[in-house]
Design a protein around this motif. Structure first.
Motif, short mmCIF file in Angstrom:
data_model
loop_
_atom_site.label_atom_id
_atom_site.label_comp_id
_atom_site.label_asym_id
_atom_site.label_seq_id
_atom_site.Cartn_x
_atom_site.Cartn_y
_atom_site.Cartn_z
N PRO A 161 -10.94 12.57 -1.57
CA PRO A 161 -12.23 11.93 -1.32
C PRO A 161 -12.19 10.42 -1.55
O PRO A 161 -13.13 9.72 -1.16
CB PRO A 161 -13.16 12.61 -2.33
N ASN A 162 -11.12 9.93 -2.20
CA ASN A 162 -11.02 8.51 -2.55
C ASN A 162 -9.67 7.94 -2.15
O ASN A 162 -8.90 7.50 -3.00
CB ASN A 162 -11.22 8.32 -4.06
N PRO A 163 -9.34 7.93 -0.86
CA PRO A 163 -8.02 7.41 -0.47
C PRO A 163 -7.89 5.92 -0.79
O PRO A 163 -8.80 5.14 -0.52
CB PRO A 163 -7.98 7.67 1.04
N ASP A 164 -6.76 5.57 -1.36
CA ASP A 164 -6.46 4.18 -1.67
C ASP A 164 -6.20 3.44 -0.35
O ASP A 164 -5.29 3.81 0.39
CB ASP A 164 -5.23 4.12 -2.58
N PRO A 165 -6.95 2.38 -0.05
CA PRO A 165 -6.76 1.69 1.23
C PRO A 165 -5.37 1.07 1.39
O PRO A 165 -4.92 0.85 2.52
CB PRO A 165 -7.85 0.61 1.23
N LEU A 166 -4.68 0.81 0.29
CA LEU A 166 -3.32 0.28 0.40
C LEU A 166 -2.34 1.32 0.93
O LEU A 166 -1.29 0.98 1.46
CB LEU A 166 -2.83 -0.23 -0.96
N THR A 175 0.98 5.58 7.81
CA THR A 175 1.22 4.87 9.05
C THR A 175 2.13 3.69 8.77
O THR A 175 2.25 3.24 7.62
CB THR A 175 -0.09 4.34 9.69
N ALA A 176 2.71 3.15 9.82
CA ALA A 176 3.60 1.99 9.67
C ALA A 176 2.85 0.75 9.20
O ALA A 176 3.45 -0.18 8.68
CB ALA A 176 4.30 1.70 10.99
N GLU A 177 1.52 0.76 9.34
CA GLU A 177 0.71 -0.40 8.96
C GLU A 177 0.24 -0.35 7.51
O GLU A 177 -0.40 -1.30 7.03
CB GLU A 177 -0.51 -0.51 9.87
N ASP A 178 0.52 0.73 6.79
CA ASP A 178 0.10 0.81 5.38
C ASP A 178 0.68 -0.35 4.58
O ASP A 178 1.85 -0.72 4.75
CB ASP A 178 0.57 2.12 4.74
N SER A 179 -0.12 -0.93 3.68
CA SER A 179 0.38 -2.02 2.83
C SER A 179 1.48 -1.54 1.90
O SER A 179 2.49 -2.23 1.70
CB SER A 179 -0.78 -2.60 2.01
N ILE A 180 1.28 -0.36 1.30
CA ILE A 180 2.34 0.29 0.51
C ILE A 180 3.03 1.27 1.44
O ILE A 180 2.42 2.24 1.90
CB ILE A 180 1.75 1.03 -0.71
N LYS A 181 4.29 1.02 1.74
CA LYS A 181 5.01 1.84 2.71
C LYS A 181 5.28 3.24 2.16
O LYS A 181 5.25 3.47 0.95
CB LYS A 181 6.30 1.15 3.11
N ARG A 182 5.58 4.14 3.08
CA ARG A 182 5.79 5.54 2.69
C ARG A 182 6.85 5.67 1.60
O ARG A 182 6.67 6.43 0.64
CB ARG A 182 6.20 6.36 3.92
N TRP A 183 7.92 4.93 1.69
CA TRP A 183 9.01 5.03 0.73
C TRP A 183 8.74 4.26 -0.56
O TRP A 183 9.52 4.32 -1.50
CB TRP A 183 10.32 4.56 1.37
N GLU A 184 7.61 3.54 -0.63
CA GLU A 184 7.26 2.77 -1.83
C GLU A 184 6.20 3.45 -2.69
O GLU A 184 5.83 2.95 -3.75
CB GLU A 184 6.73 1.38 -1.42
#
Length: 457
Positions: A161-166, A175-184
């Protein structure tokens, strides 16, 4: 007046000493990790020196069960100390349409007991960092905030209910546009954990560190995200993700040690459910079953307790049969917290098996439920797909359909891979366990939703 002052001072000193003795508690709840994913349990997927370091510094249990073989119900059980069926969460939560087809609610009700709520009665500050998946996301817009479950701080992923926008710039897991990348992501959650401890130095802390590693699709670096559909389910990508995940476990341990907190921090390391895929049972150490299966590969999970101040290092317990529902009553005992008033935990206090060099003899059988209708389409492999219900009683494990017409029986001591169905040879065991299993399901299903009208959709 002087006498009252002395009494007040003594009470204050007692409370202060109690808080000083209470450990910080961190539950590391990994995502889709099998027992064959750790090298300390004999796994050969990828070396895990830092997870092994946890095991070597604490106590590893080889008969720990999650009570559901998929994320949402397993997280409900570990959170509430109760079987997921009582809260009408039966499989992974998704869209409203999907949830209805699977005969489940859209989210865990906020009235449910949680570990965070109970530990707050003992003075704990609480935080949740990582995957939630107990409601919210997709078209479910009315799920309660994570704060309503007892958490003072949180940062979560898309399925919450509270996804972190980063972490969630788009309407999908990543997504590839996330500020914090999948592997981070795991590094981000570890940083949040250490920062929360810094911000609450005078208070015992309880933290859910729930990374969404090592769940597929595996995206270990920038080049992987560009063509992920073709490669993100390969073993080599999984190995890279596992290596980074293990590295972050090491960062957590090093950070705690540098802050002088490692000695009195209770770390619990486990997984929500079995792996998918298993790569021909490599990730289950040869056991039958994967994620979405009640066979051992889907529910027998890694489990490590690390607490240098209280738990003797280097132990392996292969006798105690313990489960996710046991964490709430056990942590209440350790932290001197009050058990929920209006809900009886299904789990048992297993603290003695953690703190002493002895095994735990379970008082109650363990029950399992998954796969109630034709919309439960996984696992695809028929050999791994189990019947709807199961019970573990001593060395025996019995499976059944709710009408009791189809039954399987295995002796886990002599047949850990569940290869030899003994229904015909051991009818006396069937006659003992089948009525108990069917009665449990009949009385438990939706017990705290329809029965007590806690949920109205």
């Amino acid at each position: 007046m002087k006498k009252l002052s002395v009494i007040f001072i003594l009470q204050l000193l007692f409370c202060t000493n109690l808080l000083a003795q209470q450990p910080h508690i961190i539950i590391i709840y990994t995502d889709d990790m099998g027992i064959g994913d750790m090298s300390c349990s004999g796994g050969e997927v990828e070396p895990t020196p830092n997870i092994d370091r946890l095991a070597q510094g604490g106590k590893r249990f080889t008969q720990y069960y999650t009570t559901a073989p998929v994320c949402s119900p397993s997280r409900v059980s570990v959170t509430t100390g109760m079987y997921h069926v009582k809260w009408n969460i039966n499989t992974f939560l998704s869209s409203r349409r999907f949830n209805a087809k699977c005969e489940q609610s859209d989210f865990l009700v906020a009235e449910a007991p949680t570990i965070a709520k109970t530990l707050k009665t003992a003075g704990y500050k609480t935080a949740h960092y990582g995957k939630w998946h107990m409601g919210g996301g997709r078209d479910v817009k009315n799920a309660p905030s994570i704060a309503e479950y007892g958490f003072d701080d949180f940062a979560s992923t898309w399925e919450s209910p509270n996804p972190d926008p980063l972490l969630t710039s788009g309407n999908w897991i990543w997504t590839a546009e996330d500020s914090i990348k999948r592997w981070e992501r795991t590094a981000y959650f570890v940083d949040k954990t250490l920062a929360f401890l810094d911000a609450n130095k005078e208070t015992p802390c309880f933290i859910n560190l729930w990374p969404d590693d090592v769940h597929s699709p595996w995206v270990p670096d920038e080049s992987s995200q560009e063509n992920w559909k073709g490669t993100a389910f390969n073993l080599d990508k999984m190995q890279l993700v596992m290596g980074e995940f293990d590295k972050q476990i090491g960062r957590l341990l090093d950070g705690l040690e540098q802050k002088g907190l490692l000695e009195n921090t209770l770390i619990i390391f486990t997984s929500d459910n079995g792996p998918a895929p298993s790569f021909d049972r490599i990730r289950t150490n040869g056991l039958r079953g994967v994620k979405n299966s009640l066979y051992e590969g889907g529910i027998l999970m890694p489990f490590i307790v690390h607490w240098p101040k209280k738990v003797q290092a280097g132990q392996v317990d292969s006798a105690s049969v313990i489960a996710s529902i046991d964490l709430l009553p056990t942590l209440c005992k350790i932290a001197n917290a009050q058990l929920p008033e209006h809900f009886q935990p299904d789990g048992e206090d297993i603290s003695k098996s953690w703190l002493r060099k002895k095994s735990y003899e379970r008082e109650q059988d363990l029950f399992f439920e998954y796969g109630r209708n034709e919309d439960f389409k996984y696992p695809k492999n028929g050999t791994d797909r189990s019947l709807h219900l199961a019970v573990r009683h001593g060395d025996w494990k019995l499976f059944a359909t709710p009408d009791g017409k189809t039954v399987e029986l295995y002796n886990l001591k002599s047949d850990p891979t569940e290869s030899h169905n003994l229904v015909q040879e051991k009818q006396e065991i069937v006659k003992e366990l089948l009525p108990k299993l069917l009665s449990w399901f009949a009385s438990s299903d939706k017990a705290y939703v329809s029965g007590n009208n806690l949920m109205s959709k």
